[in-house]
Design a protein around this motif. Structure first.
Motif, PDB file in Angstrom:
ATOM      1  N   MET A   1       0.743  -1.286   0.109  1.00  0.00           N
ATOM      2  CA  MET A   1      -0.089   0.258  -0.099  1.00  0.00           C
ATOM      3  C   MET A   1       0.872   1.299  -0.001  1.00  0.00           C
ATOM      4  O   MET A   1       0.631   2.150  -0.537  1.00  0.00           O
ATOM      5  N   LEU A   2       1.810   1.366   0.872  1.00  0.00           N
ATOM      6  CA  LEU A   2       2.773   2.579   0.948  1.00  0.00           C
ATOM      7  C   LEU A   2       3.495   2.568  -0.128  1.00  0.00           C
ATOM      8  O   LEU A   2       3.571   3.974  -0.820  1.00  0.00           O
ATOM      9  N   PHE A   3       4.099   1.556  -1.084  1.00  0.00           N
ATOM     10  CA  PHE A   3       4.673   1.884  -2.133  1.00  0.00           C
ATOM     11  C   PHE A   3       3.762   1.948  -3.160  1.00  0.00           C
ATOM     12  O   PHE A   3       4.334   2.832  -4.240  1.00  0.00           O
ATOM     13  N   ASP A   4       2.606   1.386  -3.178  1.00  0.00           N
ATOM     14  CA  ASP A   4       1.701   1.881  -4.285  1.00  0.00           C
ATOM     15  C   ASP A   4       1.429   3.255  -4.482  1.00  0.00           C
ATOM     16  O   ASP A   4       1.340   3.918  -5.463  1.00  0.00           O
ATOM     17  N   ASP A   5       1.213   3.901  -3.229  1.00  0.00           N
ATOM     18  CA  ASP A   5       0.826   5.396  -3.143  1.00  0.00           C
ATOM     19  C   ASP A   5       2.128   6.292  -3.678  1.00  0.00           C
ATOM     20  O   ASP A   5       1.959   7.025  -4.345  1.00  0.00           O
ATOM     21  N   LEU A   6       3.309   5.601  -3.227  1.00  0.00           N
ATOM     22  CA  LEU A   6       4.709   6.204  -3.817  1.00  0.00           C
ATOM     23  C   LEU A   6       4.642   6.155  -5.233  1.00  0.00           C
ATOM     24  O   LEU A   6       4.746   7.249  -5.841  1.00  0.00           O
ATOM     25  N   GLU A   7       4.252   4.878  -6.057  1.00  0.00           N
ATOM     26  CA  GLU A   7       4.478   4.890  -7.346  1.00  0.00           C
ATOM     27  C   GLU A   7       3.319   5.781  -7.814  1.00  0.00           C
ATOM     28  O   GLU A   7       3.739   6.547  -8.947  1.00  0.00           O
ATOM     29  N   HIS A   8       2.116   6.086  -7.655  1.00  0.00           N
ATOM     30  CA  HIS A   8       1.226   6.731  -8.090  1.00  0.00           C
ATOM     31  C   HIS A   8       1.801   8.219  -8.046  1.00  0.00           C
ATOM     32  O   HIS A   8       1.432   9.090  -8.951  1.00  0.00           O
ATOM     33  N   ALA A   9       2.341   8.688  -6.818  1.00  0.00           N
ATOM     34  CA  ALA A   9       2.723  10.044  -6.813  1.00  0.00           C
ATOM     35  C   ALA A   9       3.889  10.222  -7.623  1.00  0.00           C
ATOM     36  O   ALA A   9       3.706  11.392  -8.231  1.00  0.00           O
ATOM     37  N   LEU A  10       4.539   9.206  -7.929  1.00  0.00           N
ATOM     38  CA  LEU A  10       5.913   9.708  -8.768  1.00  0.00           C
ATOM     39  C   LEU A  10       5.383   9.730 -10.342  1.00  0.00           C
ATOM     40  O   LEU A  10       5.612  10.460 -11.091  1.00  0.00           O
ATOM     41  N   ALA A  11       4.352   8.597 -10.609  1.00  0.00           N
ATOM     42  CA  ALA A  11       3.932   8.863 -12.009  1.00  0.00           C
ATOM     43  C   ALA A  11       2.987  10.198 -12.074  1.00  0.00           C
ATOM     44  O   ALA A  11       2.889  10.741 -13.161  1.00  0.00           O
TER      45      ALA A  11
ATOM     46  N   LEU B   1       3.888  13.334 -10.910  1.00  0.00           N
ATOM     47  CA  LEU B   1       5.014  14.006 -10.933  1.00  0.00           C
ATOM     48  C   LEU B   1       5.430  13.877 -12.515  1.00  0.00           C
ATOM     49  O   LEU B   1       5.745  14.760 -13.083  1.00  0.00           O
ATOM     50  N   ASP B   2       5.308  12.744 -12.911  1.00  0.00           N
ATOM     51  CA  ASP B   2       5.944  12.633 -14.384  1.00  0.00           C
ATOM     52  C   ASP B   2       4.826  13.253 -15.251  1.00  0.00           C
ATOM     53  O   ASP B   2       5.341  13.840 -16.351  1.00  0.00           O
TER      54      ASP B   2
ATOM     55  N   LEU C   1       6.799  17.567 -13.311  1.00  0.00           N
ATOM     56  CA  LEU C   1       7.513  18.274 -11.998  1.00  0.00           C
ATOM     57  C   LEU C   1       8.581  17.307 -11.325  1.00  0.00           C
ATOM     58  O   LEU C   1       8.856  17.524 -10.263  1.00  0.00           O
ATOM     59  N   ARG C   2       8.733  16.075 -11.766  1.00  0.00           N
ATOM     60  CA  ARG C   2       9.822  15.034 -11.003  1.00  0.00           C
ATOM     61  C   ARG C   2      11.102  15.740 -11.476  1.00  0.00           C
ATOM     62  O   ARG C   2      11.430  16.249 -12.444  1.00  0.00           O
ATOM     63  N   ARG C   3      11.876  15.751 -10.374  1.00  0.00           N
ATOM     64  CA  ARG C   3      13.214  16.324 -10.392  1.00  0.00           C
ATOM     65  C   ARG C   3      14.349  15.226 -10.613  1.00  0.00           C
ATOM     66  O   ARG C   3      14.148  14.152 -10.108  1.00  0.00           O
ATOM     67  N   ARG C   4      15.416  15.635 -11.276  1.00  0.00           N
ATOM     68  CA  ARG C   4      16.419  14.730 -11.742  1.00  0.00           C
ATOM     69  C   ARG C   4      17.741  15.284 -11.652  1.00  0.00           C
ATOM     70  O   ARG C   4      17.878  16.449 -12.158  1.00  0.00           O
ATOM     71  N   ARG C   5      18.562  14.550 -10.975  1.00  0.00           N
ATOM     72  CA  ARG C   5      20.084  15.061 -10.765  1.00  0.00           C
ATOM     73  C   ARG C   5      20.796  14.873 -12.183  1.00  0.00           C
ATOM     74  O   ARG C   5      20.615  13.803 -12.888  1.00  0.00           O
ATOM     75  N   ARG C   6      21.626  15.765 -12.480  1.00  0.00           N
ATOM     76  CA  ARG C   6      22.824  15.491 -13.387  1.00  0.00           C
ATOM     77  C   ARG C   6      24.024  15.442 -12.506  1.00  0.00           C
ATOM     78  O   ARG C   6      24.369  16.203 -11.747  1.00  0.00           O
TER      79      ARG C   6
END
Length: 396
Positions: free
Chosen positions: A1-11, A13-14, A18-23
């Motif tokens: 459940m917790l990781f499902d929420d994170l996956e949805h939240a990251l999706a 952001l995409d 709004l997802r941040r990526r480092r270089r």
């Protein structure tokens, strides 16, 4: 459940870009950097005077490490306050014309120290709406009332202060705003602090080393008098080229922070080699009028080139006379596409999106350095002129 929420939240952001990526850089900081095996002309950093890779500063850092070791091994209050730390604080206080200074490992930690130590429940903080995230967090941690006034609107601030019945009041503002590059009206804010018996706490992260006489910062820029109610924070990883931060102010304020500022008390002191290098950095800042003139010439050149281009493309330029020159394009997609277009031309300028800036004000944040040359600015302007028109992003 917790990781499902994170996956949805990251999706999400995409989806909203709004997802941040480092270089990862494979070269020292400077106008030209190597990223993913390719050299890019960079307008990303905050190295306003070009000191981050200065040979004298590098030598001072190396000598500091040879003499004082790699780390401080303790908090300042438990054996980690070495002679270079003390010497740097004294040097900063003398340079700024302030009674005392206190050093921190980061600017975020310095800002978290001040407001919660000076005010609390039953008091009120009056904060500019565009303040840096660290100032917002500091206000929340203080548990004081948090009143936000429209950006740089000193008249609105005056009304809020006049209506306040709080025992202690604190005005909290950036000196130079990091995403817009404009300067707070500190002369007006100081007059209000005097009139309403309030603290004035100023984050000078982007003014120290650049503005004022010999780079002393925004207080010098406005010619403000020494006052016990003024508390100044400055970072040492931008124009100073190294890392860390300081808080400068009245003797009693610094003594109180030493005993009550949690982010100071409960943190390991920065490596003493950094403090040794920063003493050299202050010397370079003080003698850096040529660097500041070069920077100002580049700012003028860039703005003169951007003005007709922005008018043609429907972009908005911020009212900035500092090294931070935002080009506000509006939606997330347009900002990302413009940044990607520049990178294809060999130029790196970051796209800044919410929540760092308000919705609908995504932008390129062009950051100039005295280490840039006129040809670098011209190359950036030429690349911007070749950007094909884009259609604004529509909501889904």
């Amino acid at each position: 459940m917790l990781f499902d929420d994170l996956e949805h939240a990251l999706a999400e952001l995409d989806r909203t870009r709004l997802r941040r990526r480092r270089r990862v850089l494979d070269s020292p900081a400077g106008p030209r950097v190597t990223v993913d095996g390719r050299q890019l002309l960079s307008f990303c950093g905050n190295d306003y005077l070009g000191l981050a890779a200065d040979s004298d500063l590098v030598l001072a850092l190396a000598e500091g490490a040879r003499q004082w070791g790699a780390g401080s091994a303790a908090s300042h209050l438990l054996g980690g306050h070495l002679r270079p730390h003390e010497a740097l604080e004294q040097r900063l206080a003398a340079f700024l014309g302030m009674p005392r200074a206190l050093t921190f490992a980061t600017g975020y930690m310095a800002n978290l120290a001040v407001a919660p130590a000076l005010v609390g429940r039953g008091d009120e903080i009056f904060a500019d709406r565009l303040n840096h995230a660290s100032l917002i967090d500091a206000a929340l941690l203080s548990r004081a009332g948090h009143r936000r006034y429209p950006h740089n609107d000193w008249a609105a601030l005056e009304r809020l202060l006049a209506a306040s019945t709080a025992r202690r009041k604190l005005i909290l503002t950036d000196g130079v705003f990091s995403m817009d590059g404009d300067v707070a009206p500190l002369d007006r804010l100081f007059a209000l602090a005097e009139r309403f018996d309030a603290w004035l706490v100023v984050d000078d992260a982007h003014g120290f080393g650049v503005l004022g006489a010999q780079g002393r910062g925004v207080l010098s820029h406005f010619g403000l008098p020494a006052s016990p109610r003024l508390v100044l924070m400055g970072t040492l990883g931008k124009a100073a080229g190294v890392g860390g931060a300081f808080v400068a102010g009245d003797e009693r304020v610094i003594e109180w922070l030493i005993s009550r500022a949690r982010s100071y008390i409960f943190s390991t002191a920065a490596p003493p080699a950094l403090a040794a290098a920063l003493q050299k950095s202050v010397d370079l800042i003080e003698a850096g009028d040529d660097r500041r003139r070069q920077l100002q010439d580049l700012i003028t050149r860039l703005r003169e080139g951007l003005a007709p281009l922005a008018a043609q493309r429907g972009w908005r330029l911020a009212d900035s006379a500092t090294a931070i020159q935002p080009v506000i394009v509006g939606d997330n997609r347009s900002a990302l596409e413009l940044s990607a277009h520049l990178e294809r031309q060999g130029i790196w300028v970051p796209a800044i999106r919410p929540p760092t800036v308000p919705e609908g004000s995504s932008r390129l944040r062009i950051s100039l350095s005295a280490a840039h040359g006129a040809a670098d600015v011209d190359a950036l302007l030429a690349a911007l002129r070749t950007m094909p028109p884009t259609q604004p992003e529509t909501a889904h």
